[in-house]
Motif scaffolding. Structure first.
Motif, PDB file in Angstrom:
ATOM      1  N   SER A   2       7.924  50.748  36.960  1.00 49.90           N
ATOM      2  CA  SER A   2       7.966  50.607  35.458  1.00 49.90           C
ATOM      3  C   SER A   2       9.234  51.301  35.245  1.00 49.90           C
ATOM      4  O   SER A   2       9.283  52.610  35.917  1.00 49.90           O
ATOM      5  N   GLN A   3      10.118  51.513  34.242  1.00 43.43           N
ATOM      6  CA  GLN A   3      11.075  52.145  33.808  1.00 43.43           C
ATOM      7  C   GLN A   3      10.450  52.814  32.483  1.00 43.43           C
ATOM      8  O   GLN A   3       9.892  52.291  31.592  1.00 43.43           O
ATOM      9  N   LYS A   4      11.061  54.065  32.259  1.00 43.90           N
ATOM     10  CA  LYS A   4      10.625  54.683  30.925  1.00 43.90           C
ATOM     11  C   LYS A   4      11.656  53.826  29.820  1.00 43.90           C
ATOM     12  O   LYS A   4      12.823  53.368  30.393  1.00 43.90           O
ATOM     13  N   THR A   5      11.213  53.634  28.796  1.00 44.93           N
ATOM     14  CA  THR A   5      11.755  53.146  27.852  1.00 44.93           C
ATOM     15  C   THR A   5      12.221  53.886  26.468  1.00 44.93           C
ATOM     16  O   THR A   5      11.153  54.749  26.154  1.00 44.93           O
ATOM     17  N   TYR A   6      13.410  53.790  25.826  1.00 48.35           N
ATOM     18  CA  TYR A   6      13.777  54.486  24.683  1.00 48.35           C
ATOM     19  C   TYR A   6      14.233  53.495  23.738  1.00 48.35           C
ATOM     20  O   TYR A   6      14.702  52.195  24.044  1.00 48.35           O
ATOM     21  N   VAL A   7      14.068  54.155  22.573  1.00 44.73           N
ATOM     22  CA  VAL A   7      14.743  53.397  21.320  1.00 44.73           C
ATOM     23  C   VAL A   7      15.991  54.119  21.117  1.00 44.73           C
ATOM     24  O   VAL A   7      16.387  55.337  20.458  1.00 44.73           O
ATOM     25  N   ALA A   8      17.151  53.379  21.573  1.00 47.31           N
ATOM     26  CA  ALA A   8      18.514  54.068  21.322  1.00 47.31           C
ATOM     27  C   ALA A   8      19.112  53.819  20.150  1.00 47.31           C
ATOM     28  O   ALA A   8      20.000  54.584  19.702  1.00 47.31           O
ATOM     29  N   GLY A   9      18.639  52.882  19.283  1.00 50.13           N
ATOM     30  CA  GLY A   9      19.069  52.628  18.005  1.00 50.13           C
ATOM     31  C   GLY A   9      18.436  51.757  17.175  1.00 50.13           C
ATOM     32  O   GLY A   9      17.583  51.012  17.729  1.00 50.13           O
ATOM     33  N   VAL A  10      18.253  52.090  15.689  1.00 48.10           N
ATOM     34  CA  VAL A  10      17.506  51.190  14.811  1.00 48.10           C
ATOM     35  C   VAL A  10      18.484  50.920  13.497  1.00 48.10           C
ATOM     36  O   VAL A  10      19.474  51.829  13.480  1.00 48.10           O
ATOM     37  N   GLY A  11      18.005  49.626  13.096  1.00 42.99           N
ATOM     38  CA  GLY A  11      18.765  49.398  11.780  1.00 42.99           C
ATOM     39  C   GLY A  11      17.863  48.598  10.803  1.00 42.99           C
ATOM     40  O   GLY A  11      17.255  47.914  11.369  1.00 42.99           O
ATOM     41  N   MET A  12      18.097  48.729   9.397  1.00 34.99           N
ATOM     42  CA  MET A  12      17.319  48.103   8.610  1.00 34.99           C
ATOM     43  C   MET A  12      18.425  47.936   7.407  1.00 34.99           C
ATOM     44  O   MET A  12      18.800  48.917   6.913  1.00 34.99           O
ATOM     45  N   ILE A  13      18.028  46.932   6.770  1.00 32.34           N
ATOM     46  CA  ILE A  13      18.771  46.487   5.603  1.00 32.34           C
ATOM     47  C   ILE A  13      17.712  47.023   4.243  1.00 32.34           C
ATOM     48  O   ILE A  13      16.713  46.932   4.356  1.00 32.34           O
ATOM     49  N   GLN A  14      18.386  47.081   3.128  1.00 31.30           N
ATOM     50  CA  GLN A  14      17.684  47.144   1.799  1.00 31.30           C
ATOM     51  C   GLN A  14      16.777  45.904   1.655  1.00 31.30           C
ATOM     52  O   GLN A  14      17.433  44.656   1.602  1.00 31.30           O
ATOM     53  N   PHE A  15      15.319  45.930   1.668  1.00 30.10           N
ATOM     54  CA  PHE A  15      14.637  44.748   1.403  1.00 30.10           C
ATOM     55  C   PHE A  15      14.837  44.398  -0.220  1.00 30.10           C
ATOM     56  O   PHE A  15      15.156  45.216  -0.911  1.00 30.10           O
ATOM     57  N   ALA A  16      14.505  43.230  -0.549  1.00 32.20           N
ATOM     58  CA  ALA A  16      14.616  42.685  -1.841  1.00 32.20           C
ATOM     59  C   ALA A  16      13.705  41.559  -2.167  1.00 32.20           C
ATOM     60  O   ALA A  16      12.971  40.948  -1.244  1.00 32.20           O
ATOM     61  N   LYS A  17      13.522  41.310  -3.517  1.00 25.51           N
ATOM     62  CA  LYS A  17      12.692  40.396  -4.033  1.00 25.51           C
ATOM     63  C   LYS A  17      13.313  38.909  -3.582  1.00 25.51           C
ATOM     64  O   LYS A  17      14.477  38.818  -3.512  1.00 25.51           O
ATOM     65  N   PRO A  18      12.211  37.933  -3.283  1.00 29.04           N
ATOM     66  CA  PRO A  18      12.869  36.403  -3.170  1.00 29.04           C
ATOM     67  C   PRO A  18      13.877  36.099  -4.350  1.00 29.04           C
ATOM     68  O   PRO A  18      13.589  36.387  -5.487  1.00 29.04           O
ATOM     69  N   GLY A  19      14.559  35.695  -3.672  1.00 31.52           N
ATOM     70  CA  GLY A  19      15.931  35.217  -4.572  1.00 31.52           C
ATOM     71  C   GLY A  19      16.996  36.077  -4.913  1.00 31.52           C
ATOM     72  O   GLY A  19      17.896  35.588  -5.500  1.00 31.52           O
ATOM     73  N   ALA A  20      16.653  37.426  -4.619  1.00 32.82           N
ATOM     74  CA  ALA A  20      17.606  38.364  -4.763  1.00 32.82           C
ATOM     75  C   ALA A  20      18.443  39.039  -3.560  1.00 32.82           C
ATOM     76  O   ALA A  20      19.214  39.876  -3.540  1.00 32.82           O
ATOM     77  N   SER A  21      18.011  38.299  -2.303  1.00 31.08           N
ATOM     78  CA  SER A  21      18.657  38.641  -1.207  1.00 31.08           C
ATOM     79  C   SER A  21      19.714  37.629  -0.542  1.00 31.08           C
ATOM     80  O   SER A  21      19.950  36.892  -1.082  1.00 31.08           O
TER      81      SER A  21
END
Length: 395
Positions: A2-21
């Motif tokens: 097994s290899q060590k695992t890393y989170v090299a990068g993350v991304g998230m957009i602005q959440f929105a109400k249905p109909g506004a996304s």
């Protein structure tokens, strides 16, 4: 090996109400681009991709990812109910840890419709039939309610009857979520509400729940780049957030025998997965100072305190009243605002949790920052059932 695992990068957009996304294609692609930029990785280096979503036709993952690039890599579409995002993360981590690949992408998105969750198919036996049959046996008065309300509200009601938990305690959990979300620019609902505000909101179940105690449907996308240690060193990537342990569980017979609303909504899966994670990593719940958990209802947040071992069974109310679920207490629960305030686009939720906890461990969570962290715990639940628990640590 097994290899060590890393989170090299993350991304998230602005959440929105249905109909506004934007469309799910645009949301998924944008989240992936943000994760690639955060990691400093070219899309051509991604070797496998896992896409989490619930409400969409087959190969939605390819539709979103093709907007980023078309390199011929395997794309695996994942539908595991509300834990779809963390299931995609689980598979990406597993692929890297096993040595099958050195760089994998996990991303999730959801373009939701207003109103209560419902099945799209009406010409066949529904999923979660075992859960609903058990719930109907122990709680027949819930028949006819929206499914999630019946299950999670019924579980909260059972906790109230068994342990004397007050409705106002669930309201306090929702108020806490709003205070945390006020510091999160990506949350949908940033208005701070008090316990009294929550109690005075529209009643959806007399004596058990008001509208504010349930998370509303939202749309959004999130992503994470998972890499091996050797890949990170070769390409000069960050290794400050490691996945120390991760476990996925499904229901055991104890969830239905004897029937209990608390068991039906997945506390057993939570307990099973978290115990496995603690044992793998050599830590205990007492070592956790920050946790993003599945608060689809305020009632489930309280049940999850007990399932994760933050307090004893039946002592969830005391945990809240003692202030142990927020800054200055035992563990900061959902600094992002959680599903209740940040929003719950089903396929994106698990990866949005990863986004928050990665920034917490990096020390880049700004006004939400929990100081002195060594570990961060993630809990994502999908009825039907699946529970995914992930422990991150400083790399």
């Amino acid at each position: 090996m097994s290899q060590k695992t890393y989170v090299a990068g993350v991304g998230m957009i602005q959440f929105a109400k249905p109909g506004a996304s934007k469309s799910y294609i645009e949301m998924g692609a944008e989240a992936v681009r943000l994760a690639l930029k955060d990691a400093g990785v070219d899309f051509k280096l991604i070797q496998q991709a896992y896409a989490g979503y619930v409400y969409g036709d087959s190969t939605c993952g390819q539709s979103a990812l093709y907007e980023v690039g078309m390199t011929g890599i395997p794309v695996i579409n994942v539908n595991n109910n509300c834990a779809s995002g963390s299931t995609a993360l689980f598979l990406a981590r597993q692929a890297v840890e096993s040595g099958a690949v050195d760089c994998a992408l996990a991303f999730g998105f959801e373009q939701m419709q207003p109103g209560a969750l419902k099945s799209i198919w009406d010409d066949r036996e529904p999923t979660m039939g075992k859960s609903y049959r058990a719930a109907t046996e122990v709680f027949p008065e819930g028949v006819g309610m929206p499914g999630a309300l019946m299950l999670f509200g019924g579980a909260g009601k059972e906790h109230m009857e068994k342990y004397g938990t007050q409705m106002s305690t669930f309201a306090a959990i929702r108020a806490k979520a709003s205070r945390h979300a006020a510091n999160n620019p990506l949350a949908v609902f940033k208005k701070v509400v008090t316990t009294e505000d929550v109690m005075a909101d529209q009643v959806v179940w007399e004596g058990v729940m008001t509208r504010l105690m349930a998370c509303p449907p939202t749309c959004g996308g999130a992503a994470a780049i998972i890499v091996s240690e050797r890949f990170a060193k070769k390409h000069g990537l960050r290794t400050d957030v490691a996945i120390l342990a991760q476990a996925m569980a499904s229901d055991t017979p104890e969830a239905f025998e004897p029937p209990s609303m608390i068991s039906v909504v997945g506390t057993g899966m939570t307990r099973l997965a978290s115990q496995e994670v603690y044992e793998k990593a050599g830590v205990g719940p007492e070592d956790i100072r920050v946790c993003e958990l599945h608060d689809c209802f305020a009632h489930n947040e309280l049940l999850t305190y007990e399932g994760l071992g933050f307090c004893k069974v039946g002592e969830g109310e005391k945990f809240v009243l003692d202030g142990n679920n927020t800054y200055g207490g035992q563990v900061v629960i959902n600094p992002s605002g959680g599903l209740l305030s940040k929003g719950h686009p089903l396929g994106a939720t698990g990866l949005a949790q990863c986004y928050e906890l990665s920034h917490q461990l990096r020390g880049s969570a700004e006004a939400r920052q929990v100081e002195g962290l060594q570990h961060a715990l993630q809990h994502n639940l999908g009825l039907g059932g699946v529970g995914v628990v992930t422990l991150y640590g400083r790399g």
